[in-house]
Design an enzyme around this catalytic site. Structure first.
Site, PDB file in Angstrom:
ATOM      1  N   GLN A  77       0.613  -1.254   0.121  1.00 53.00           N
ATOM      2  CA  GLN A  77       0.332  -0.079   0.086  1.00 53.00           C
ATOM      3  C   GLN A  77       0.733   1.333  -0.022  1.00 53.00           C
ATOM      4  O   GLN A  77       0.053   2.277  -0.111  1.00 53.00           O
ATOM      5  CB  GLN A  77      -0.430  -0.292   1.088  1.00 53.00           C
ATOM      6  CG  GLN A  77      -1.556   1.266   1.539  1.00 53.00           C
ATOM      7  CD  GLN A  77      -0.535   1.614   2.851  1.00 53.00           C
ATOM      8  OE1 GLN A  77       0.063   0.930   3.431  1.00 53.00           O
ATOM      9  NE2 GLN A  77      -1.586   2.445   3.315  1.00 53.00           N
ATOM     10  N   ASN A 114      12.142   1.532  14.383  1.00 50.93           N
ATOM     11  CA  ASN A 114      11.975   0.359  15.624  1.00 50.93           C
ATOM     12  C   ASN A 114      12.398   1.753  16.015  1.00 50.93           C
ATOM     13  O   ASN A 114      14.171   2.365  15.906  1.00 50.93           O
ATOM     14  CB  ASN A 114      12.905  -0.672  15.660  1.00 50.93           C
ATOM     15  CG  ASN A 114      14.109  -1.684  16.696  1.00 50.93           C
ATOM     16  OD1 ASN A 114      13.927  -0.881  17.705  1.00 50.93           O
ATOM     17  ND2 ASN A 114      12.938  -2.697  16.413  1.00 50.93           N
ATOM     18  N   CYS A 174      21.099  16.163  17.972  1.00 49.19           N
ATOM     19  CA  CYS A 174      21.196  15.131  18.163  1.00 49.19           C
ATOM     20  C   CYS A 174      20.186  14.259  18.243  1.00 49.19           C
ATOM     21  O   CYS A 174      19.850  14.434  19.271  1.00 49.19           O
ATOM     22  CB  CYS A 174      22.577  14.213  18.314  1.00 49.19           C
ATOM     23  SG  CYS A 174      22.501  13.368  20.149  1.00 49.19           S
ATOM     24  N   CYS A 184       2.003  -1.148  21.001  1.00 46.29           N
ATOM     25  CA  CYS A 184       3.198  -2.116  20.206  1.00 46.29           C
ATOM     26  C   CYS A 184       2.303  -2.383  19.095  1.00 46.29           C
ATOM     27  O   CYS A 184       2.729  -2.662  17.053  1.00 46.29           O
ATOM     28  CB  CYS A 184       3.620  -3.438  20.678  1.00 46.29           C
ATOM     29  SG  CYS A 184       5.422  -3.252  21.393  1.00 46.29           S
ATOM     30  N   CYS A 211      24.091  17.116  26.401  1.00 51.20           N
ATOM     31  CA  CYS A 211      23.352  16.437  25.949  1.00 51.20           C
ATOM     32  C   CYS A 211      25.137  15.480  25.773  1.00 51.20           C
ATOM     33  O   CYS A 211      26.185  15.385  25.828  1.00 51.20           O
ATOM     34  CB  CYS A 211      23.947  16.007  24.590  1.00 51.20           C
ATOM     35  SG  CYS A 211      23.216  14.516  23.937  1.00 51.20           S
TER      36      CYS A 211
HETATM   37 ZN   LIG Z   1      23.034  15.300  21.535  1.00 51.18          ZN
END
Ligand SMILES: [Zn+2]
Ligand SMILES: [Zn+2]
Lengths: 261, 389
Positions: free
Chosen positions: B189, B248, B292, B309, B366
């Protein structure tokens, strides 16, 4: 719908906005797609994968090597075959259950009006102005919604003309004949960045699906433009020109098949 | 005297001639050496660093190559005759100092002046990519760059289908595909790489059939595997740009971490129902704004907050639009052209037909991409469900 179809369209049927009824509607729909080049390739592939029951494809060209830089519906094995045949084979390969009708010659004004009146939506994926205005004329006359796009270099644009509405603008309201050529060059002269034609064809497929399903807000009165170098999208609004040579006075003819739904 | 010879005599009077020795010295001092021979002649060898522009497009394209009319032009052909005609035409165009290299390339070569066998597109490639060659921003150099490039698509599904098709059509020389699945009827599809007859075939194989039919000149590499901490770096390190089309969540973190560690641009998109979004995660492109995935989501959600899920519905053309946008970004990055979507996230809602852009911020703390961060290692997260593409 049989089990195979339920499986094939399961990701559509899961959407409440589509559901079984919506998918049935798509399977019962008919569109006319004019042009199987850069814009028509992705549009046709996604309309077929989505399950539009009958797709009439029209192009009078055959496949050449320079097409394959962006016209992904064709392959190297299709070189010099008519584009309509190459496209029909590919569409049947991804979805064998559809009716794909091919028209391999340039349509006359009479033929354009005839086919436009048969279908729910016309998709203009052509690459020249003579054809674009002829299509516009036929869609205005038969009050058929027209999904429209163009691309050159890094720029692309798309809109939807709601000819089924009373006061909708047409192509000639947006680009009066004499100014059109300046507004958009052709990719044959200027070159075109391969995926820009793809993204415009994709937007055109989305517009067609919305029209057929009767969901969402179409690009009626809005011109969407992309500048791929910055990946920026801009929208400009446009309205009907009361003095437009193509669509004034306002439409008298009864609306086409789409409105009856 | 023939008309041709009379004309040549006039040109010899009007156009100063330089020896290969003088031409080499002048070009070291900033003069532009211009090889005006035909493509097949240039293919046999051409002076190192020369501009190559055949006489057919000389007047139309010279200003793209040498915009400064005051720059000295040293025109070269095979034997020093055609260069006189070319030089005169360039003078008429407004170049003030145009000279012809006496004896042309044959004398240049015989006198041991440096030349190279330039890489050029063959006649078939010129025709196939003609619409790119017409664009000064791509051109022959850009097309050769694309043919030398390697792009890895993670997922040969909804996003990977159009991305792969258009990268192959555009002539990206090597396309890698990572996918462990086989083609299922419910894919058809939206996953336009695959066909009804190939239901049950591994997706990377089905993709190879489609891509090689479109463009036999490129290489398609199938990685029929799941990415995990043991193979992610090895697979990703061979490519210039990574296109994340995975459905995922655990894999998404892995791709992010490897791209940050290896300094690779990560063209990321996700679609859901009637909408989708795309951005480019590339901390090293722009130290200030380049972020990121972990700047936005430091860790996967705990199971109780993870998305369901169950398979989610999606309008067939949505992954098409976003895979195409990914192809646009990947090619721009390869050609170093325009502004990539670094620090910006583009969102499209098909129902309203609107595109909107959001700024995304770098997280200065980060753990993966902030200044001075020490790479914390790869994590194999347990399956975390996300919306499917
Ligand atoms: Zn980062
Ligand atoms: Zn009008």
């Amino acid at each position: 719908m049989d089990d195979k179809q339920l499986e094939r369209y399961s990701r559509h049927i899961l959407l409440p906005e589509i559901d079984l009824a919506g998918q049935e509607k798509l399977l019962d729909s008919q569109v006319l797609l004019i042009g199987l080049g850069g814009l028509g390739s992705p549009a046709a592939l996604y309309l077929a994968s989505s399950g539009i029951g009958r797709i009439i494809v029209n192009d009078h060209d055959s496949v050449d090597l320079g097409n394959l830089q962006r016209q992904v519906i064709h392959t190297t094995l299709d070189l010099s075959r008519p584009k309509t045949e190459s496209a029909r084979d590919h569409l049947h390969a991804i979805n064998p259950g559809l009716d794909i009708d091919v028209i391999g010659h340039r349509l006359t004004a009479t033929e354009l009006a005839h086919y436009a009146s048969q279908v729910d939506v016309v998709i203009d994926a052509s690459d020249n102005f003579i054809t674009r205005y002829a299509i516009n004329h036929a869609c205005v006359a038969t009050r058929t919604p027209l999904v429209w796009g163009a691309a050159t270099r890094f720029d692309g644009q798309a809109t939807t003309f709601r000819n089924d509405y009373e006061e909708a603008p047409c192509l000639n309201c947006l680009y009066p004949n004499q100014h059109a050529q300046d507004a958009m060059g052709s990719c044959g002269d200027n070159g075109v960045f391969a995926p820009v034609t793809g993204i415009i064809g994709g937007i055109m497929a989305a517009e067609t699906l919305k029209l057929l399903l009767g969901v969402g807000i179409t690009l009626h009165g809005r011109l969407l433009r992309i500048d791929a170098t910055a990946l920026e999208w801009r929208q400009s609004l446009f309205t009907r020109d009361p003095l437009c040579e193509s669509c004034s006075p306002p439409r008298q003819a009864p609306p086409s098949r789409a409105d009856a739904k | 005297m023939k008309a041709k010879d009379r004309r040549l005599a006039e040109l010899r009077d009007a156009i100063p001639e330089v020896s290969p020795e003088e031409a080499l010295a002048l070009s070291h001092n900033g003069a532009a050496l211009l090889d005006v021979r035909d493509t097949d002649e240039v293919a046999q060898g051409s002076p190192v660093g020369a501009y190559r522009l055949g006489r057919g497009f000389l007047e139309l394209r010279i200003e793209d190559m040498v915009p400064d009319l005051d720059r000295t032009l040293l025109v070269m052909c095979a034997g020093g005759v055609r260069s006189l005609f070319a030089a005169e035409s360039l003078k008429r165009l407004g170049y003030k100092d145009v000279r012809s290299v006496g004896g042309g390339f044959s004398r240049w070569k015989n006198q041991g002046k440096p030349f190279e066998i330039p890489r050029i597109l063959d006649a078939e490639a010129r025709e196939r990519y003609s619409r790119h060659l017409l664009m000064p921003d791509v051109g022959e150099a850009g097309q050769l760059k694309l043919l030398d490039s390697k792009v890895l698509l993670i997922g040969a599904g909804g996003l990977g289908s159009p991305a792969a098709y258009y990268l192959a059509a555009a002539g990206v020389g090597t396309i890698g595909l990572v996918d462990h699945d086989v083609v299922d009827r419910s894919n058809l599809q939206r996953q336009i790489l695959h066909t009804d007859a190939r239901v049950g075939m591994p997706k990377v194989e089905s993709a190879r059939v489609a891509l090689e039919a479109l463009n036999p000149g490129i290489e398609v590499i199938g990685h029929r595997t799941h990415l995990d901490s043991t193979n992610v770096e090895e697979i990703l390190s061979g490519y210039d740009v990574i296109v994340d089309g995975t459905d995922n969540l655990a894999t998404r973190f892995l791709i992010n971490d490897a791209c940050v560690k290896l300094g690779k641009p990560n063209v990321h998109a996700a679609v859901y129902r009637f909408e989708g979004q795309i951005t480019v995660f590339w901390p090293t492109y722009d130290k200030q704004h380049g972020n990121c995935y972990r700047c936005m989501f430091p860790e996967p959600p705990p199971p109780e907050f993870a998305p369901s899920c169950a398979e989610a519905g999606v309008l067939g053309v949505m992954p098409g639009i976003f895979g195409l946008l990914q192809a646009i970004e990947a090619i721009k990055i390869l050609l170093d052209l325009g502004d990539p979507l670094v620090g910006r996230m583009l969102h499209y809602d098909a129902l309203s037909g609107r595109f909107t852009e959001l700024k995304v911020k770098k997280n200065p703390h980060c753990r993966y991409c902030s200044e001075g961060a020490v790479f914390p290692g790869y994590q194999d997260y347990a399956q975390v469900c996300a919306s499917n593409a």
